[in-house]
Design a protein around this motif. Structure first.
Motif, mmCIF file in Angstrom:
data_model
loop_
_atom_site.group_PDB
_atom_site.id
_atom_site.type_symbol
_atom_site.label_atom_id
_atom_site.label_comp_id
_atom_site.label_asym_id
_atom_site.label_seq_id
_atom_site.Cartn_x
_atom_site.Cartn_y
_atom_site.Cartn_z
ATOM 1 N N GLY A 306 0.788 -1.221 0.000
ATOM 2 C CA GLY A 306 0.000 0.000 0.000
ATOM 3 C C GLY A 306 0.822 1.273 0.000
ATOM 4 O O GLY A 306 0.270 2.371 0.056
ATOM 5 N N LYS A 309 3.791 1.659 -4.822
ATOM 6 C CA LYS A 309 4.918 1.372 -5.708
ATOM 7 C C LYS A 309 4.506 1.455 -7.180
ATOM 8 O O LYS A 309 5.306 1.800 -8.037
ATOM 9 C CB LYS A 309 5.485 -0.021 -5.410
ATOM 10 C CG LYS A 309 6.138 -0.114 -4.042
ATOM 11 C CD LYS A 309 6.720 -1.484 -3.783
ATOM 12 C CE LYS A 309 5.679 -2.567 -3.602
ATOM 13 N NZ LYS A 309 4.824 -2.378 -2.422
ATOM 14 N N THR A 310 3.215 1.155 -7.459
ATOM 15 C CA THR A 310 2.785 1.084 -8.855
ATOM 16 C C THR A 310 2.973 2.418 -9.571
ATOM 17 O O THR A 310 3.437 2.472 -10.706
ATOM 18 C CB THR A 310 1.300 0.674 -8.924
ATOM 19 O OG1 THR A 310 1.083 -0.367 -7.970
ATOM 20 C CG2 THR A 310 0.950 0.176 -10.298
HETATM 21 P P1 ADP Z 1 1.787 -1.241 -3.392
HETATM 22 O O1 ADP Z 1 2.985 -0.478 -2.953
HETATM 23 O O2 ADP Z 1 1.306 -2.199 -2.375
HETATM 24 O O3 ADP Z 1 1.961 -1.856 -4.748
HETATM 25 P P2 ADP Z 1 -0.173 0.334 -4.779
HETATM 26 O O4 ADP Z 1 0.739 0.900 -5.777
HETATM 27 O O5 ADP Z 1 -1.096 -0.751 -5.218
HETATM 28 O O6 ADP Z 1 0.625 -0.157 -3.499
HETATM 29 O O7 ADP Z 1 -0.991 1.525 -4.143
HETATM 30 C C1 ADP Z 1 -2.017 1.290 -3.214
HETATM 31 C C2 ADP Z 1 -3.125 2.301 -3.397
HETATM 32 O O8 ADP Z 1 -2.679 3.580 -2.991
HETATM 33 C C3 ADP Z 1 -3.582 2.450 -4.825
HETATM 34 O O9 ADP Z 1 -4.964 2.552 -4.817
HETATM 35 C C4 ADP Z 1 -2.896 3.726 -5.270
HETATM 36 O O10 ADP Z 1 -3.589 4.342 -6.306
HETATM 37 C C5 ADP Z 1 -2.916 4.549 -4.012
HETATM 38 N N1 ADP Z 1 -1.860 5.558 -3.904
HETATM 39 C C6 ADP Z 1 -0.580 5.435 -4.302
HETATM 40 N N2 ADP Z 1 0.124 6.544 -4.011
HETATM 41 C C7 ADP Z 1 -0.727 7.399 -3.401
HETATM 42 C C8 ADP Z 1 -0.593 8.709 -2.857
HETATM 43 N N3 ADP Z 1 0.565 9.370 -2.895
HETATM 44 N N4 ADP Z 1 -1.689 9.277 -2.306
HETATM 45 C C9 ADP Z 1 -2.852 8.601 -2.267
HETATM 46 N N5 ADP Z 1 -3.046 7.371 -2.765
HETATM 47 C C10 ADP Z 1 -2.000 6.767 -3.327
#
Ligand code: ADP
Ligand code: MG
Length: 699
Positions: A306, A309-310
């Motif tokens: 969460g 990273k994506t």
């Molecule tokens: P992980 O690091 O587990 O892969 P994700 O990339 O799936 O996490 O991101 C988790 C969620 O948080 C997604 O819904 C993403 O769009 C959201 N997200 C990522 N960065 C931010 C941010 N800076 N502010 C708010 N939401 C974010």
């Protein structure tokens, strides 16, 4: 036989066949366990030692230890119990003990005539008649010329098919003779050894094959003797160097330099709907510096579930696309690949960057179409599973490879992908992402070939997940809790785990649970997700859960990575004691993604061991992946923390990552000095310790 020619050969160049009694058959057996040279044989170290240097009075025997005893036979009888056995009572001035043989012949029985004096060697066990020796070694002690006791501790070598202990002992004794007249290369230069206070290699080898009677057995048993540590140090050094050499090799060919487009970046950030956290910005910066250089990037991004990273990966892909280069993004599961495809399409296609899609389950026609887009270069970004790297996938200009959730892939897989990505003149940049936080010491050795970035901050507005540990005995309460949450409009996960790594059994267990819960919780809508479902079935179920058409999703651990449903705020994990803490942490990361307070229930089976309890308590007390990983390392050891896939490939002969973690700082320093000041030694150290096993070195 020791000619001048022999005298100048170092022992890594002398084949075992030069030892007395080693013909083709024996040499073949030795080869099968990786022993080719006398050096290899010398590095085939005892796993433990037995003390045959002294005779222990029978009255002083303790259970479960090896002893030499001497005494006279009081009685010997054939006893018909569950199994027929020969029972010999042996006595000295201090007491009596029992020798028990299940296989015996008449001649043996006669040797145990009352009054006969015996010297016996074996291990004590608790038996029906007090302490017993089962099938001990023995010899007559009647005559004056009983063999001398051993002068040194007796080595016990790793058990090997077709090679007896006595054969191995005899071979290593011969090898030690060679060591007296030939050179075993000292590979760590003296100034470094002095600084690290490490002894000479040959001294360590001599000692460890034949420790003197005065040696500290306990220290040896624990692998903590300074001579063992000397070898462990060199072995860890070899692994570290092998990764550094791979890194150097991967960077020998240049990568394309990316020129970021400020306009595209702005457009991208503006349509995101949120702003990047400071940690995301910092990591994006680190990546974009790498990408602007012709040295291929080799970077690991660690970030808790969460942490976002994506979007960081998407920024890197954006830089590639802006420079006319393709990006391949590989996810470990179809579900995760699907989710990436959605995110990347949503974020990048409005900017005119087309996203292709490749998994093992595509229909032939669609696969052909996607392949064409990849080969023509029309697709700037390609998302997929490992199907991305099949032989028939040809990229037009692959400039960046992103591997998500690297903990699902082993070291070898990581390295082979690196090779597949190479396209002649250019090597692609590589970005590896993992949500499995790895304790610093371990990361240092498992990922020595990578630079590391850490996203150590969660996006704002997340409420930490509250974790409770509850016994299966209170299952009914937990089910009520699910009902309550769902009736309030929330959604929940129910995760089934199994010990066996069998998708079929796991699927069956989840199916049964789903059926049971659907019955108990009617009219709530219950869905089922497991690895045996077809890709489109999985997608449908995930989509339905995301859309709120299902209240409860019963799933196997396939939901571990990727699934993002902010309205889900309750997770039940059955038998959490079966999973590693890192995996539990990953699973738990599926909730707490929205603004509602989230809960995770660890529904364990009684009875739970003390260690099991301690581990679940770690989950209850911490939401920080790094803290959890450190605790897991303490409680379970390195093998479990890194996962079998990775440690299966990190086989150590003597080192133990957990026990020897304190050596790693020195290992790292030593490796850097060797790489810059003694480059010719590095390959020799790797060859000595990893040699034949490291097939991935032979590119
Ligand atoms: P992980 O690091 O587990 O892969 P994700 O990339 O799936 O996490 O991101 C988790 C969620 O948080 C997604 O819904 C993403 O769009 C959201 N997200 C990522 N960065 C931010 C941010 N800076 N502010 C708010 N939401 C974010
Ligand atoms: Mg992710």
């Amino acid at each position: 036989m020791s000619t001048g020619f022999h005298a100048i050969r170092t022992l890594d160049k002398v084949p075992v066949s030069e030892l007395k009694g080693v013909g083709a058959v024996l040499a073949g057996k030795l080869q099968r366990i990786g022993i080719y040279s006398i050096q290899d044989l010398l590095l085939h170290l005892p796993t433990r030692y037995m003390d045959r240097t002294r005779i222990t009075p029978i009255g002083g025997l303790q259970p479960n230890a090896h002893y030499v005893i001497e005494g006279s036979v009081r009685a010997s009888d054939i006893v018909i119990g569950k199994r027929r056995s020969l029972v010999v009572r042996l006595q000295d001035d201090t007491g009596t003990t029992t020798l028990r043989f299940y296989h015996f012949n008449k001649a043996q029985k006669e040797r145990f005539a009352p009054g006969a004096r015996l010297r016996v060697f074996g291990e004590t066990r608790r038996g029906s008649a007090g302490l017993e020796f089962y099938h001990p070694e023995y010899e007559s002690a009647d005559t004056r010329n009983t063999a001398e006791l051993e002068a040194s501790l007796t080595p016990v070598y790793p058990a090997t098919d077709g090679l007896s202990q006595s054969r191995l002992r005899q071979l290593s004794s011969q090898a030690l003779q060679w060591l007296n007249h030939h050179t075993l290369q000292e590979l760590i230069p003296e100034p470094l050894r002095d600084r690290l206070q490490q002894s000479a290699m040959a001294d360590a080898i001599r000692f460890l094959h034949h420790p003197p009677a005065s040696a500290n057995l306990q220290q040896l048993a624990d692998g903590e003797h300074p001579f063992q540590q000397r070898l462990a140090f060199e072995e860890l050094l070899a692994h570290h160097l092998s990764l550094l050499l791979l890194r150097r090799e991967a960077q020998a060919i240049a990568a394309p330099r990316f020129n970021e487009s400020a306009a595209l970046v702005n457009q991208f950030l503006q349509q995101l709907g949120f702003s990047l956290t400071a940690a995301q910005q910092r990591v994006c910066q680190e990546i974009s510096q790498d990408l602007a250089s012709p040295l291929p990037m080799l970077r690991l991004v660690q970030g808790d579930v969460g942490s976002g990273k994506t979007v960081v990966a998407a920024m890197a892909a954006l830089a590639a696309a802006a420079s006319g280069q393709q990006t391949a993004i590989m996810a470990p599961t179809e579900i995760l690949a699907e989710q990436h495809r959605n995110n990347f399409s949503r974020w990048l296609e409005p900017l005119g960057i087309s996203v292709a899609w490749l998994t093992g389950k595509l229909k032939v026609a669609e696969r052909r179409q996607q392949l064409a887009a990849i080969t023509s270069g029309e697709a700037a970004v390609v998302v997929g599973t490992h199907a991305l790297f099949q032989a028939d996938v040809e990229f037009a200009r692959l400039g960046l490879v992103i591997i998500d959730e690297q903990h699902r892939f082993g070291v070898n897989q990581r390295l082979s992908l690196r090779q597949k990505g190479a396209n002649g003149d250019y090597n692609p940049h590589q970005l590896i992402m993992t949500a499995t936080p790895i304790p610093r010491t371990l990361a240092m050795s498992a990922y020595a070939d990578l630079d590391c970035s850490i996203i150590d901050e969660l996006p704002p507005g997340r409420t930490p997940v509250t974790t409770v540990v509850i016994s299966q005995l209170r299952r009914a309460d937990v089910i009520e809790r699910v009902r309550l949450a769902c009736n309030q409009g929330r959604q929940a996960y129910w995760v089934c785990t199994l010990i066996e790594e069998s998708e079929t059994l796991e699927a069956q267990a989840a199916e049964a649970t789903a059926e049971m819960l659907a019955g108990l919780l009617a009219p709530l809508r219950v869905g089922l997700l497991h690895g045996r479902l077809k890709a489109d079935e999985k997608e449908q179920i995930m989509a339905a859960f995301k859309a709120g058409e299902l209240d409860l999703l019963v799933a196997t651990t396939v939901i571990e990575v990727g699934v993002d449903v902010p309205n889900a705020s309750l997770m039940i994990i059955e038998n959490p004691e079966r999973l590693g803490l890192a995996q539990l942490h990953q699973l738990r990361g599926r909730v707490g993604r929205g603004t509602a307070a989230s809960h995770c229930v660890l529904l364990y089976s009684d009875p739970l061991s003390a260690q099991g309890k301690a581990r679940l308590n770690v989950m209850r007390e911490s939401n920080d992946g790094f803290v959890i990983a450190e605790q897991d390392l303490q409680l379970r050891g390195a093998g479990e923390v890194l996962g079998t896939r990775q440690t299966g490939e990190m086989q150590f002969r003597i080192a133990n990552l957990q026990r020897d973690a304190h050596l790693l700082t020195g290992v790292k320093q030593c490796a850097l000095v060797l790489m810059s000041e003694y480059p010719e030694i590095c390959a020799a150290i790797v060859a000595r310790w990893i040699g034949q096993n490291q097939h991935y070195l032979q590119v």
